[in-house]
Design an enzyme around this catalytic site. Structure first.
Site, PDB file in Angstrom:
ATOM      1  N   LYS A 439      -7.923  71.591   1.904  1.00 31.23           N
ATOM      2  CA  LYS A 439      -8.090  72.760   1.531  1.00 31.23           C
ATOM      3  C   LYS A 439      -7.777  73.276   0.116  1.00 31.23           C
ATOM      4  CE  LYS A 439      -7.991  75.889   4.648  1.00 31.23           C
ATOM      5  NZ  LYS A 439      -7.456  77.020   5.757  1.00 31.23           N
ATOM      6  N   GLU A 445      -1.044  63.165   1.451  1.00 29.38           N
ATOM      7  CA  GLU A 445      -1.519  61.942   1.940  1.00 29.38           C
ATOM      8  C   GLU A 445      -2.745  61.817   1.605  1.00 29.38           C
ATOM      9  OE1 GLU A 445       1.564  63.418   5.263  1.00 29.38           O
ATOM     10  OE2 GLU A 445      -0.044  64.363   3.836  1.00 29.38           O
ATOM     11  N   GLY A 501      -6.850  73.831  10.788  1.00 31.54           N
ATOM     12  CA  GLY A 501      -7.304  72.494  10.702  1.00 31.54           C
ATOM     13  C   GLY A 501      -7.938  71.786  11.931  1.00 31.54           C
ATOM     14  N   ARG A 502      -6.871  71.973  13.089  1.00 29.02           N
ATOM     15  CA  ARG A 502      -7.334  71.286  14.367  1.00 29.02           C
ATOM     16  C   ARG A 502      -8.658  72.096  15.136  1.00 29.02           C
ATOM     17  NH1 ARG A 502      -2.745  73.789  14.112  1.00 29.02           N
ATOM     18  NH2 ARG A 502      -2.224  75.575  15.680  1.00 29.02           N
ATOM     19  N   GLU A 587      -0.226  70.641  18.858  1.00 26.81           N
ATOM     20  CA  GLU A 587      -0.069  71.231  17.679  1.00 26.81           C
ATOM     21  C   GLU A 587      -0.053  72.880  17.913  1.00 26.81           C
ATOM     22  OE1 GLU A 587      -0.743  69.506  13.578  1.00 26.81           O
ATOM     23  OE2 GLU A 587      -2.319  71.140  13.599  1.00 26.81           O
ATOM     24  N   HIS A 618      -6.623  49.697  34.754  1.00 33.22           N
ATOM     25  CA  HIS A 618      -5.930  48.478  34.678  1.00 33.22           C
ATOM     26  C   HIS A 618      -4.979  48.497  33.679  1.00 33.22           C
ATOM     27  CE1 HIS A 618      -9.162  46.164  36.993  1.00 33.22           C
ATOM     28  NE2 HIS A 618      -9.908  46.991  36.494  1.00 33.22           N
ATOM     29  N   LYS A 738       7.651  66.847   6.023  1.00 31.80           N
ATOM     30  CA  LYS A 738       6.992  66.867   4.953  1.00 31.80           C
ATOM     31  C   LYS A 738       7.865  67.112   3.560  1.00 31.80           C
ATOM     32  CE  LYS A 738       3.228  69.319   5.669  1.00 31.80           C
ATOM     33  NZ  LYS A 738       1.773  69.770   5.543  1.00 31.80           N
TER      34      LYS A 738
END
Length: 776
Positions: A439, A445, A501-502, A587, A618, A738
């Site tokens: 944004k 990152e 964001g999510r 979050e 399994h 961060k």
């Protein structure tokens, strides 16, 4: 501060200002609007000077705003700008809550207002909670229908007095208050007060209105009777009547087995189901009774869930810590719908971005868009992190069946260089397009990866900086940074601060999804989202799929103390769905304080995890079946395979149904022994059962269906957050690490030994890493 208090009633509006003793009034009635009320108040208060206004509103109020029109007045109260109309600060509270504040003497007090309706407020140690108890069922109608003005007129004074005494005694028994105050305009109609009650004075409404601003000035009420206790507008969750009833109910049914529940109700498997928008939910294999559901729905009502849903869809700024609206629902609103944020309809902007995305996607997919050397784009790499990665990755994998297989799609999120190196391996830079999603275009990152991707591109295309504009596009709102990077701002796709964001996979963040499946399929995805949005917004809680899932999560997390939820999609294309839900759920609701900043005092978000079936069977199903942890499970399956192959799909679905049956009913010691199992092995082969699960079925996995599924869980998360009274739309927990990383980076890269000021462990780790780094 001089405060004007406005007490809005069904027959009169009364006003009083600081320093005056005699209130003034004017008539209201069933056609009175908010605008007319303001005009009437200004006329009635002529000659009085005031700096702020308190309004006692005859209806539900959430975060200082009316959230429903008053039942006995005109329309236009919800959404009205009261501050602008009065020209000064305004506080609005429920009218019963305002009178209750003025009547409060400490401890636990129940206030009941006998007026046009039945107002109700509970105050516990200074914490105020408007209850809206008048709408609870009573006989063939509601409490309000019998003890409000309608009941007095319809049944006569004698019967009305009997009904008041009965209703009051019921509420006292349920809530166990230390003090009960009866107020409102009709309290004088009682010849004697019910036992344990005292009469309130309508003048206390004005005292309560003054106290609102006393709190604002010093955090205290200013009343000797209050002993300095602050009052807020939200009763703690664990003090809600429905919560207390659920605690008692849990103790009664905690050991009740699903075998017993099904044996006692031959129709349970058909009855405890719900269906909407093509999604079928079987929740019959949960450790609940009809009483459980009644109490959970009551808890939702007491928590203001309906009002919060309306506030979100209306565009209110319900993300309180960031003062933002929460409008992912606007991303899929049809053209022509109006959703207003800060006075502006945002839907046209959404469709403008969607149109630009569709135009760009069509050009890339058709080959009309060429790279720097004239070659068409065959490879797309999305660079983002968090919601800018997990959503696009999940959507691409989920909809791969509908994707253009002539194109390759890869995703880079990790700042670990391996992620980018492997994503670009064996690709031709001349045929590769990067989508950089940030944004602000400053995310550490993402921009580190984007810069390395640009270097890879330029190295492969002869270093011509002009190549960047043909091989990079941006999802961002920072035009200056985008342009400095070398991207043409005509190829910058924006989004808004009211999209977390999510919750952004259906915004421009989904550009890679549209490139993969095409604009038509992306629109079908949005339509699926919208169908579930409308179901959530309009359906009664009893048939509301997201509400049911959310309340069941609260039931297990807070009463059974279940710490995790397993998401088990029996569809290989949904292999990234559990990882996507991890961010969406944890979050959003991994919070330890309420909206008011107080410690919650109860568990919030459980841990979400899972894998596609039958792989998980399994792997970890052993623990789910026979372990010591209670793990509620969501099984997701489809009636039709996208890739039919012999008996494969029947076998897959047989495993879904078998697993939910085994989890619910298990296998008793007697059943194991009857099979001839040696005594020494019997304990090892017993399945206790009573392990809860939901089964979610749809016809087939399509773009539309995926939208419905994602929205289903989005709104389930919303439901949970509303019950827990937390902000589901901020994420301060990601910030500290961060910030510390930014401090540590130069310490790792320093050519000289840095002076370290961390704890002993962190200092030691930094020094060890520097030695390892220098050894290379």
């Amino acid at each position: 501060m001089r405060v004007l208090v406005v007490d809005v009633g069904g027959t009169h509006v009364k006003v009083l200002v600081t320093g005056q003793k005699a209130p003034r009034e004017f008539s209201s009635g069933p056609t009175l609007t908010a605008e007319q009320m303001v005009a009437g108040v200004k006329t009635a208060a002529a000659g009085w000077k005031y700096d702020a206004v308190s309004i006692g509103y005859p209806g539900p109020v959430l975060h200082g705003r009316p959230v429903a029109e008053p039942p006995h007045l005109g329309r236009g109260w919800v959404g009205f700008d009261y501050r602008t109309a009065f020209g000064c600060p305004v506080k609005i509270v429920n009218d019963a809550a305002m009178q209750a504040r003025g009547s409060y003497r400490g401890g636990t007090m129940l206030f009941l207002g006998l007026g046009t309706g039945l107002g109700s407020t509970l105050i516990v140690d200074g914490i105020v909670e408007p209850m809206e108890l008048g709408h609870l069922p009573y006989r063939d109608e509601t409490f309000e229908a019998y003890v409000g003005l309608h009941g007095l007129q319809a049944h006569g004074l004698t019967q009305w007095r009997r009904d008041v005494e009965d209703v009051v005694s019921r509420l006292i028994a349920a809530l166990e208050p230390e003090d009960v105050v009866l107020g409102g305009g009709n309290v004088h109609q009682l010849d004697t007060l019910p036992p344990g009650c005292r009469a309130g004075d309508n003048a206390n409404a004005f005292l309560g209105g003054f106290r609102l601003w006393e709190e604002a000035q010093d955090g205290r009420t200013g009343s000797e009777e209050m002993k300095g206790r602050p009052m807020t507008g939200m009763l703690p969750l664990t003090a809600c009547p429905a919560w207390k009833a659920l605690e008692t109910h849990y103790e009664k049914i905690r050991e009740l087995h699903l075998r017993t529940l099904f044996a006692a109700d031959a129709t349970r498997g058909e009855r405890l189901t719900a269906e909407a928008a093509g999604i079928y939910l079987d929740y019959s294999k949960n450790r609940i009774t009809d009483d459980t559901l009644v109490l959970l729905f009551r808890l939702a009502e007491e928590s203001g869930l309906r009002e919060r849903i309306d506030a979100m869809f209306r565009g209110d700024k319900i993300n309180l810590t960031e003062n933002r609206a929460v409008l992912h629902v606007a991303l899929r609103a049809p053209r022509g719908r109006s959703i207003v944020v800060d006075g502006k309809n945002v839907v046209p902007e959404v469709h403008a971005v969607l149109g630009a995305m569709a135009d760009f996607s069509s050009r890339v997919r058709s080959g009309a868009w060429k790279g720097h050397t004239g070659k068409r784009i065959r490879n797309v790499i999305n660079i983002g992190i968090g919601g800018s990665d997990l959503g696009p990755v999940m959507a691409y994998e989920a909809l791969k069946h509908y994707s253009d297989r002539a194109m390759t799609f890869r995703f880079v999120s990790n700042v670990d260089g391996t992620d980018l190196v492997e994503a670009t391996r064996e690709l031709d830079p001349a045929e590769t397009l990067f989508i950089a999603s940030s944004k602000t275009f400053t995310t550490l990152e993402t921009m580190t990866n984007a810069e390395s991707a640009r270097q890879w591109l330029l190295a492969g295309l002869g270093g011509d900086i002009k190549a960047v504009a043909k091989h990079f596009v941006a999802v961002s709102t920072n035009a200056r940074k985008v342009s400095e990077f070398g991207i043409d701002t005509a190829n910058m796709f924006g989004f808004w601060d009211w999209v977390g964001g999510r919750y952004s996979m259906d915004s421009a963040i989904g550009l890679s999804t549209m490139l993969a499946v095409g604009p038509d399929n992306f629109r079908a995805l949005l339509d699926g989202f919208h169908q579930m949005d409308e179901h959530f917004r309009t359906a009664p809680f009893e048939r509301n799929l997201p509400v049911l899932l959310g309340l069941l999560t609260v039931w297990y997390a807070d009463f059974f103390r279940a710490q995790t939820v397993a998401i088990l999609p029996y569809e290989q294309y949904l292999k990234r769905f559990p990882a996507y839900l991890q961010q969406l759920t944890m979050e959003s609701n991994g919070k330890h304080v309420t909206l008011e900043g107080a410690d919650v005092g109860y568990p919030t978000a459980p841990i979400y995890w899972g894998e596609p079936g039958t792989n998980g069977q399994h792997s970890f199903y052993q623990l789910i079946h026979q372990g010591t942890h209670l793990i509620p499970c969501d099984f997701i399956a489809f009636g039709h395979a996208l890739n039919p192959l012999g008996q494969h799909h029947d076998m897959l679905l047989a495993n879904v149904f078998a697993q939910t049956e085994a989890l619910a009913f298990g296998k008793t010691r007697e059943q194991v022994k009857a099979e001839g199992t040696p005594d020494s092995l019997v304990p090892h082969r017993v399945f206790q059962g009573n392990r809860p699960s939901n089964t979610i079925l749809a016809e087939r996995l399509t773009p539309e269906t995926l939208g419905k599924l994602v929205a289903l869980y989005e709104h389930s998360v919303f439901t949970q957050g509303a019950i827990w009274n937390i902000d589901s739309f901020d994420q301060w927990g990601v910030e500290l690490g961060k910030v510390l990383a930014q401090r540590i980076i130069p310490e790792l890269e320093s050519q000289t030994e840095p002076t370290l000021g961390h704890d002993n462990s962190t200092n030691n780790l930094i020094r060890r890493y520097r030695r390892l780094r220098s050894a290379v």
